[in-house]
Motif scaffolding. Structure first.
Motif, PDB file in Angstrom:
ATOM      1  N   THR A 170     -17.182  40.181   3.576  1.00  0.00           N
ATOM      2  CA  THR A 170     -16.482  39.265   2.428  1.00  0.00           C
ATOM      3  C   THR A 170     -17.504  38.633   1.782  1.00  0.00           C
ATOM      4  O   THR A 170     -18.459  38.092   2.468  1.00  0.00           O
ATOM      5  CB  THR A 170     -15.246  38.497   2.971  1.00  0.00           C
ATOM      6  OG1 THR A 170     -14.959  37.900   1.846  1.00  0.00           O
ATOM      7  CG2 THR A 170     -15.881  37.626   3.994  1.00  0.00           C
TER       8      THR A 170
ATOM      9  N   GLN B  87     -11.402  39.031   9.918  1.00  0.00           N
ATOM     10  CA  GLN B  87     -10.754  37.634   9.962  1.00  0.00           C
ATOM     11  C   GLN B  87      -9.822  37.339  11.368  1.00  0.00           C
ATOM     12  O   GLN B  87      -9.459  38.352  12.068  1.00  0.00           O
ATOM     13  CB  GLN B  87      -9.817  37.572   8.869  1.00  0.00           C
ATOM     14  CG  GLN B  87      -8.705  38.588   8.644  1.00  0.00           C
ATOM     15  CD  GLN B  87      -8.054  38.364   7.388  1.00  0.00           C
ATOM     16  OE1 GLN B  87      -6.930  38.004   7.382  1.00  0.00           O
ATOM     17  NE2 GLN B  87      -8.558  39.104   6.356  1.00  0.00           N
TER      18      GLN B  87
ATOM     19  N   VAL C 154     -17.458  31.563   4.737  1.00  0.00           N
ATOM     20  CA  VAL C 154     -17.341  32.075   6.130  1.00  0.00           C
ATOM     21  C   VAL C 154     -17.759  30.906   6.960  1.00  0.00           C
ATOM     22  O   VAL C 154     -19.086  30.237   6.647  1.00  0.00           O
ATOM     23  CB  VAL C 154     -18.231  33.157   6.778  1.00  0.00           C
ATOM     24  CG1 VAL C 154     -18.275  33.361   8.141  1.00  0.00           C
ATOM     25  CG2 VAL C 154     -17.872  34.440   6.108  1.00  0.00           C
TER      26      VAL C 154
ATOM     27  N   SER D 209     -11.345  41.807   4.994  1.00  0.00           N
ATOM     28  CA  SER D 209     -12.457  41.043   5.573  1.00  0.00           C
ATOM     29  C   SER D 209     -11.987  41.105   6.848  1.00  0.00           C
ATOM     30  O   SER D 209     -10.975  41.145   7.330  1.00  0.00           O
ATOM     31  CB  SER D 209     -12.527  39.577   4.975  1.00  0.00           C
ATOM     32  OG  SER D 209     -11.155  39.194   5.153  1.00  0.00           O
TER      33      SER D 209
ATOM     34  N   ARG E  25     -12.502  33.608   8.303  1.00  0.00           N
ATOM     35  CA  ARG E  25     -13.159  34.900   7.957  1.00  0.00           C
ATOM     36  C   ARG E  25     -14.333  35.028   8.737  1.00  0.00           C
ATOM     37  O   ARG E  25     -15.263  33.758   9.014  1.00  0.00           O
ATOM     38  CB  ARG E  25     -13.435  35.211   6.551  1.00  0.00           C
ATOM     39  CG  ARG E  25     -12.256  35.113   5.793  1.00  0.00           C
ATOM     40  CD  ARG E  25     -12.541  35.426   4.123  1.00  0.00           C
ATOM     41  NE  ARG E  25     -11.256  35.588   3.398  1.00  0.00           N
ATOM     42  CZ  ARG E  25     -10.597  34.734   3.033  1.00  0.00           C
ATOM     43  NH1 ARG E  25     -10.772  33.185   3.107  1.00  0.00           N
ATOM     44  NH2 ARG E  25      -9.365  34.888   2.343  1.00  0.00           N
TER      45      ARG E  25
END
Length: 404
Positions: free
Chosen positions: A287, A98, A291, A96, A283
């Motif tokens: 993904t 991030q 979030v 992801s 994030r």
């Protein structure tokens, strides 16, 4: 000075070959193996194998004897907590996109979520602990990553080269303000696009990337990456965010340090990762997990430019140290052809990645490390002699607490 038994984390983006081959197990593995953890993280602590063959959790060992295991200086600062976690990371697919918070941001975010009563295991929880999570990745194989915001003029060149009609207004935003503030404004707009706008913009960007790759243009690697991410994460705004980041290829022995606020995603390859012993991840995309855009924007660092790549500082023949400002950790690489002395006032974890080695402490105790094996060196073993076991040299990686 004892061998460690370590946990393998089976995340979906992992490799079926890299960690299994390192550990001398059957290849391919039945499931993806993403990370080999060495340390005392509560989620999967290593087990220390005593001279009698009895295994004990490293986490329990530190709790029962912090001064003896960690040393006075480390124990005074970190309590019974080992401040670092060492990993072998093996990625077949992108992780992801991030970033990680600073210590102050983590403490504030953790306190707010605790006060709000958000359970630690809740899917919407951002902060699992009140600690920072800086990290460093050193390549064992060719290693691909996105890390840090690209210098704005280069990003303008990329966006103009793509020449997607729906992209033009966003390109002009950065042209009008080609600095960190302009990147923040553009990133914020792209990552918060309504789905209708995203559904119009993203296909045009992907079509433009296809054309650029066919023409073998200047940004071929960047465009290939966007196409790969677009295929894996259709309709994800993180694909657009990736347009703004440095595309990095590390060769074996090269490393990047990812401080607080650095937006990044590992794409593929195998590396040695060392990080602060924390679970805090914000994030951005790529993904299906939670979030939190407002919280992400609070921690992101929009400093822009090329991402520094380190080959380490040679401090002794065959010994290179990858220095960072992080107080939690320091990573060293040892290419051992002859007897080499390693010492540190605090605890150490040593991992063998090539060949085999023998470690001897001041009491004359010996431990043999085969490829893929690691050893726990408590503070009571401050000085250890390392020599290759056989005619071939050995490659080792050593994790210690940092020096600040």
């Amino acid at each position: 000075m004892d061998l460690l038994h370590n946990a393998v984390r089976p995340y979906a983006w992992g490799s079926r070959t890299a960690i299994a081959e390192l550990l001398g197990k059957e290849v391919p593995a039945p499931h993806p193996e993403a990370e080999l953890w060495m340390g005392a993280h509560p989620g999967d602590p290593s087990r220390v194998v005593g001279a009698d063959g009895v295994e004990r959790s490293l986490l329990e060992l530190l709790t029962s004897d912090p001064d003896g295991q960690l040393g006075t200086q480390v124990a005074q600062r970190w309590g019974s907590r080992l401040p670092f976690l060492l990993k072998v990371l093996a990625a077949e697919e992108a992780l992801s996109l991030q970033a990680h918070p600073s210590a102050a941001q983590a403490a504030e975010g953790f306190a707010l979520e605790e006060h709000a009563g958000v359970p630690l295991d809740a899917a919407v929880r951002n902060y699992k602990d009140p600690a920072a999570k800086p990290e460093l990745i050193c390549a064992l194989t060719e290693f691909h990553a996105l890390a840090g915001f690209r210098e704005p003029s280069r990003t303008v060149s990329l966006l103009r080269t793509l020449d997607a009609p729906a992209l033009a207004p966003y390109t002009e935003m950065l042209v009008a303000q080609p600095d960190s503030a302009g990147l923040r404004a553009l990133f914020t707009m792209l990552i918060t696009l309504p789905q209708t706008s995203l559904s119009m913009l993203l296909p045009q960007v992907l079509d433009a990337c296809v054309l650029h790759v066919k023409e073998h243009g200047e940004f071929d690697l960047e465009c290939r990456t966007i196409l790969e991410l677009g295929e894996s994460y259709p309709g994800d705004a993180g694909v657009l965010a990736a347009l703004l980041l440095n595309r990095i290829v590390l060769q074996p022995g090269e490393a990047i340090h990812l401080p607080a606020g650095n937006l990044h995603a590992y794409l593929r390859g195998t590396g040695i990762e060392i990080l602060a012993n924390s679970d805090n991840v914000l994030r951005c995309g790529l993904t299906p997990k939670h979030v939190d855009v407002p919280e992400l924007l609070r921690v992101l660092d929009f400093t822009c430019g090329d991402m520094p790549v380190s080959t380490g500082e040679e401090v002794a023949p065959g010994v290179r140290v990858y220095r960072t400002p992080a107080p939690e950790f320091e990573l060293s690489r040892l290419d051992v052809a002859d007897e080499t002395r390693i010492d540190h006032e605090g605890p150490q974890i040593v991992l063998c990645t090539s060949g085999a080695a023998v470690l001897t402490n001041a009491r004359g105790d010996e431990v043999r490390l085969a490829r893929g094996q690691s050893v726990w060196l408590p503070a009571s073993d401050p000085a250890v002699l390392v020599r290759p076991d056989g005619v071939e040299s050995a490659q080792l990686f050593r994790a210690t607490a940092g020096n600040d």
